[in-house]
Design a protein around this motif. Structure first.
Motif, mmCIF file in Angstrom:
data_model
loop_
_atom_site.group_PDB
_atom_site.id
_atom_site.type_symbol
_atom_site.label_atom_id
_atom_site.label_comp_id
_atom_site.label_asym_id
_atom_site.label_seq_id
_atom_site.Cartn_x
_atom_site.Cartn_y
_atom_site.Cartn_z
ATOM 1 N N PHE A 337 16.203 9.296 -17.022
ATOM 2 C CA PHE A 337 15.452 8.046 -17.026
ATOM 3 C C PHE A 337 14.859 7.820 -15.643
ATOM 4 C CE2 PHE A 337 18.598 7.436 -20.374
ATOM 5 C CZ PHE A 337 17.808 6.975 -21.423
ATOM 6 N N HIS A 338 13.789 7.063 -15.629
ATOM 7 C CA HIS A 338 13.199 6.656 -14.359
ATOM 8 C C HIS A 338 12.722 5.221 -14.515
ATOM 9 C CE1 HIS A 338 11.978 7.697 -10.349
ATOM 10 N NE2 HIS A 338 10.759 7.245 -10.556
ATOM 11 N N TRP A 339 13.006 4.408 -13.500
ATOM 12 C CA TRP A 339 12.711 2.982 -13.624
ATOM 13 C C TRP A 339 11.210 2.731 -13.687
ATOM 14 C CZ3 TRP A 339 11.803 -0.700 -9.175
ATOM 15 C CH2 TRP A 339 11.646 -2.003 -9.638
ATOM 16 N N LEU A 340 10.488 3.126 -12.643
ATOM 17 C CA LEU A 340 9.039 2.965 -12.584
ATOM 18 C C LEU A 340 8.445 4.154 -11.837
ATOM 19 C CD1 LEU A 340 8.390 -0.787 -11.570
ATOM 20 C CD2 LEU A 340 7.844 0.274 -13.759
ATOM 21 N N PRO A 341 7.208 4.540 -12.140
ATOM 22 C CA PRO A 341 6.522 5.520 -11.286
ATOM 23 C C PRO A 341 6.376 4.954 -9.871
ATOM 24 C CG PRO A 341 5.353 5.211 -13.356
ATOM 25 C CD PRO A 341 6.396 4.147 -13.310
ATOM 26 N N LYS A 342 6.362 5.833 -8.899
ATOM 27 C CA LYS A 342 6.329 5.341 -7.515
ATOM 28 C C LYS A 342 5.034 4.589 -7.211
ATOM 29 C CE LYS A 342 5.033 9.941 -5.711
ATOM 30 N NZ LYS A 342 5.468 11.024 -4.803
ATOM 31 N N GLU A 343 3.935 4.908 -7.904
ATOM 32 C CA GLU A 343 2.694 4.154 -7.704
ATOM 33 C C GLU A 343 2.850 2.713 -8.179
ATOM 34 O OE1 GLU A 343 1.963 8.460 -8.069
ATOM 35 O OE2 GLU A 343 2.890 6.976 -9.407
ATOM 36 N N HIS A 344 3.573 2.532 -9.290
ATOM 37 C CA HIS A 344 3.821 1.181 -9.786
ATOM 38 C C HIS A 344 4.759 0.422 -8.850
ATOM 39 C CE1 HIS A 344 2.727 2.289 -14.232
ATOM 40 N NE2 HIS A 344 1.851 2.717 -13.355
ATOM 41 N N LYS A 379 -7.490 1.511 -9.108
ATOM 42 C CA LYS A 379 -7.429 2.976 -9.149
ATOM 43 C C LYS A 379 -6.465 3.460 -10.223
ATOM 44 C CE LYS A 379 -8.458 3.489 -4.198
ATOM 45 N NZ LYS A 379 -7.927 3.956 -2.885
ATOM 46 N N LEU A 380 -5.296 2.787 -10.319
ATOM 47 C CA LEU A 380 -4.299 3.215 -11.301
ATOM 48 C C LEU A 380 -4.780 2.989 -12.721
ATOM 49 C CD1 LEU A 380 -0.985 1.916 -9.653
ATOM 50 C CD2 LEU A 380 -1.744 4.275 -9.867
ATOM 51 N N LYS A 381 -5.480 1.901 -12.961
ATOM 52 C CA LYS A 381 -5.896 1.568 -14.325
ATOM 53 C C LYS A 381 -6.979 2.499 -14.844
ATOM 54 C CE LYS A 381 -5.947 -2.710 -15.742
ATOM 55 N NZ LYS A 381 -6.235 -4.159 -15.896
ATOM 56 N N MET A 382 -7.628 3.236 -13.964
ATOM 57 C CA MET A 382 -8.596 4.233 -14.418
ATOM 58 C C MET A 382 -7.896 5.430 -15.060
ATOM 59 S SD MET A 382 -11.661 4.257 -11.589
ATOM 60 C CE MET A 382 -10.618 4.611 -10.180
ATOM 61 N N LEU A 383 -6.626 5.649 -14.694
ATOM 62 C CA LEU A 383 -5.869 6.791 -15.210
ATOM 63 C C LEU A 383 -4.696 6.391 -16.082
ATOM 64 C CD1 LEU A 383 -5.700 8.796 -11.849
ATOM 65 C CD2 LEU A 383 -7.329 9.134 -13.717
ATOM 66 N N ASP A 384 -4.285 5.131 -16.002
ATOM 67 C CA ASP A 384 -3.063 4.684 -16.678
ATOM 68 C C ASP A 384 -3.340 3.345 -17.347
ATOM 69 O OD1 ASP A 384 -0.540 4.087 -17.518
ATOM 70 O OD2 ASP A 384 0.424 4.234 -15.560
ATOM 71 N N CYS A 385 -3.006 3.254 -18.627
ATOM 72 C CA CYS A 385 -3.241 2.015 -19.377
ATOM 73 C C CYS A 385 -1.930 1.275 -19.648
ATOM 74 C CB CYS A 385 -3.967 2.301 -20.682
ATOM 75 S SG CYS A 385 -3.097 3.458 -21.766
ATOM 76 N N SER A 386 -0.960 1.443 -18.773
ATOM 77 C CA SER A 386 0.341 0.795 -18.968
ATOM 78 C C SER A 386 0.195 -0.723 -18.931
ATOM 79 C CB SER A 386 1.321 1.247 -17.879
ATOM 80 O OG SER A 386 2.534 0.555 -17.979
ATOM 81 N N PRO A 387 0.816 -1.446 -19.886
ATOM 82 C CA PRO A 387 0.697 -2.914 -19.906
ATOM 83 C C PRO A 387 1.239 -3.583 -18.659
ATOM 84 C CG PRO A 387 1.601 -2.093 -21.986
ATOM 85 C CD PRO A 387 1.576 -0.936 -21.039
ATOM 86 N N ILE A 388 2.205 -2.952 -17.987
ATOM 87 C CA ILE A 388 2.799 -3.590 -16.814
ATOM 88 C C ILE A 388 1.777 -3.730 -15.687
ATOM 89 C CG2 ILE A 388 3.633 -1.503 -15.652
ATOM 90 C CD1 ILE A 388 6.209 -3.050 -15.052
#
Length: 533
Positions: A337-344, A379-388
């Motif tokens: 498990f991993h809590w969050l990606p380090k970018e998040h 920048k993150l939302k261009m590659l990741d559509c995570s709701p958080i």
């Protein structure tokens, strides 16, 4: 004698015993030369013909058996080849740029006419359900395939990955369709039968706890997280135990059970410091722990006490950014498990810093970190559509809007309020969670431009949309200022609208539902409702 040599020996012995034609010819040649015959019984011509027939039949049966085995092997190889070919085509279409989801679905559906074994059938239903769920709006077909995958996989032993992934995805789909009553028993059954599979057991516990949290049933969620922490301890996973306990601490902070939070955070701190494992996982646990500590201090109003923890938090995120992701999997499956990606996590640290700067009155610092966080989010939302990420963006905008209003940048504040509206329109859940805050921000903007009637309407709407005590008190305070500026001090205005209508909502500050130290709010209540304190 070796068992691998026994069949060859048996065949030689069998031929000699039955006097094969070769032996008979050898006997005839001895008779012609006048040599004495071996001491065997004479063999008649009819017996020789029967022996020839038996040997021919045996050869034919052996040839037929070999042919059947070869045909079966060829058929199995052909079956494997067509299945792998269809899977390859499906994956090619799924990963194309842009993805060709329709062709991917057609390739997977082509598996069923071949009447594959149950394992292939269940896995294909899972793959179809996953593709339809994540890439299309056809929730009905996605649900049908996932239900079939869940049903078939329960009949197959040693098929945990397909079984529990189907249960997990199906429960997500049920929640998306607002069928929470169908998702809960599904997850409970999957949790019950997954106790011998640590990874899936922990994952399903997290998922059910999250479902209860979304329903505001924090007590049940905390109980499940406690069960998960104990299970992780039993299977020897201190890392996942810390994740369960930290998640429980987060919910206790949401419930304002501060007396239970302190000992829990103390225990979590000890576990985090003593655990030796993957450096990124260890630092992510430390970030989680420090975020909760900073939030705990801010909730208690101890702004000065936050600084040491906030400094450690910023150092942790710098350390994580220098570490490289290690592809070596943990030996314990419960640690996957991993809590969050380090970018998040980096954005989250910016957000916590903005919250502290706002409470401490460092408005320029708050604007600086907000701008950095919003740039990274884009920048993150261009590659990741995570709701958080959308949640982070809304919370950052809410803070910076208040900062703009205080510093007099009203036009910029209005533009950012519009951004919040657009973000909330994209997600019904996000709008439900932030509708009261949005109306409150609109009310504050109306006050800043001296539109008191509009401000009153916005604050009144916000009060009807929230049961959160602190937000409710903040709205009432600003509404009281609007009434006083309008010269409206009639006590029935507030008493009827906000107290008499719904006793389940938080009461006015004058009724002592807020801490006694909230002198400012009590003073507002006294100005608005004289004689009630």
């Amino acid at each position: 004698m070796s068992p691998f040599l026994r069949p060859s020996w048996s065949r030689r012995h069998f031929k000699h015993k039955l006097h094969t034609p070769g032996c008979f010819v050898q006997q005839l040649s001895r008779e012609r030369r006048g040599a004495p015959a071996p001491p065997h019984a004479p063999v008649s011509a009819s017996l020789w013909r029967r022996l020839v027939v038996v040997e021919a039949k045996m050869a034919a049966q052996a040839a037929a058996a070999a042919q059947a085995a070869a045909a079966q092997a060829a058929q199995a190889e052909a079956a494997e080849s067509w299945y792998l070919a269809l899977l390859g085509f499906a994956e090619h279409f799924r990963t194309s740029s842009p993805p060709k989801i329709r062709l991917c679905v057609h390739c997977l559906q082509a598996v069923f006419p071949f009447k594959p074994p149950q394992r292939i059938e269940a896995r294909t239903h899972l793959q179809l359900g996953s593709v339809l769920y994540h890439h299309t709006k056809n929730s009905e077909q996605a649900r049908s395939h996932l239900e079939k995958a869940w049903l078939i996989s329960q009949q197959i032993t040693q098929f945990e990955d397909v079984k529990f992934e189907a249960a997990s995805l199906l429960s997500e789909l049920y929640c998306q369709e607002n069928s929470v009553d169908a998702a809960k028993p599904l997850l409970r059954k999957a949790i019950q039968i997954s106790q011998q599979t640590p990874y899936w057991h922990c994952r399903l516990l997290f998922q059910l706890a999250q479902l209860h949290t979304l329903e505001k049933d924090l007590v049940s969620a905390c109980d499940l997280l406690g069960v998960g922490a104990e299970y992780a301890r039993v299977v020897g996973s201190e890392y996942t135990r810390a994740l369960f306990l930290l998640s429980k601490g987060m919910l206790l902070l949401m419930e304002r059970k501060l007396q239970e939070v302190h000992p829990l955070l103390t225990l979590c701190g000890q576990i985090v410091e003593n655990w030796q494992g993957n450096p990124i996982q260890k630092e992510s646990l430390r970030v989680f722990f420090l975020v909760l500590q900073v939030t705990h201090y801010l909730d208690a109003g101890q702004v000065k006490s936050v600084k040491p923890c906030l400094k450690q938090l910023q150092q942790c995120i710098q350390t994580i950014s220098t570490l490289h992701d290690d592809e070596i999997l943990p030996s314990n499956p419960a640690d996957l498990f991993h809590w969050l990606p380090k970018e998040h996590m980096c954005v989250l640290v910016y957000l916590v810093t903005v919250m502290h700067s706002m409470q401490a009155g460092y408005l320029e610092k708050a604007q600086k970190y907000t701008d950095k966080a919003l740039m990274q989010l884009e920048k993150l939302k261009m590659l990741d559509c995570s709701p958080i990420l959308s949640s982070f963006q809304v919370i950052l905008l809410e803070h910076i809007i208040m900062c703009r209003l205080v510093t007099g940048h009203k036009a910029t504040a209005l533009q950012e309020i519009s951004q919040v509206c657009q973000l909330c329109q994209q997600s019904p859940r996000l709008f439900s969670n932030h509708a009261a805050q949005l109306h409150t921000l609109l009310g504050l903007y109306c006050v800043s431009v001296n539109c008191m009637d509009n401000a009153e309407a916005q604050f009144t709407t916000a009060l009807r949309l929230t049961n959160h005590q602190e937000l409710w008190a903040f709205i009432v305070t600003n509404l009281a200022s609007v009434y006083i500026r309008e010269g409206n001090r009639h006590q029935e205005v507030v008493a009827v609208q906000f107290v008499g209508e719904d006793q389940s909502r938080p009461q006015l500050p004058c009724q002592l539902t807020l801490p006694a130290s909230s002198g400012f709010l009590r003073a507002w209540a006294f100005l608005l409702l004289p004689g009630t304190l």
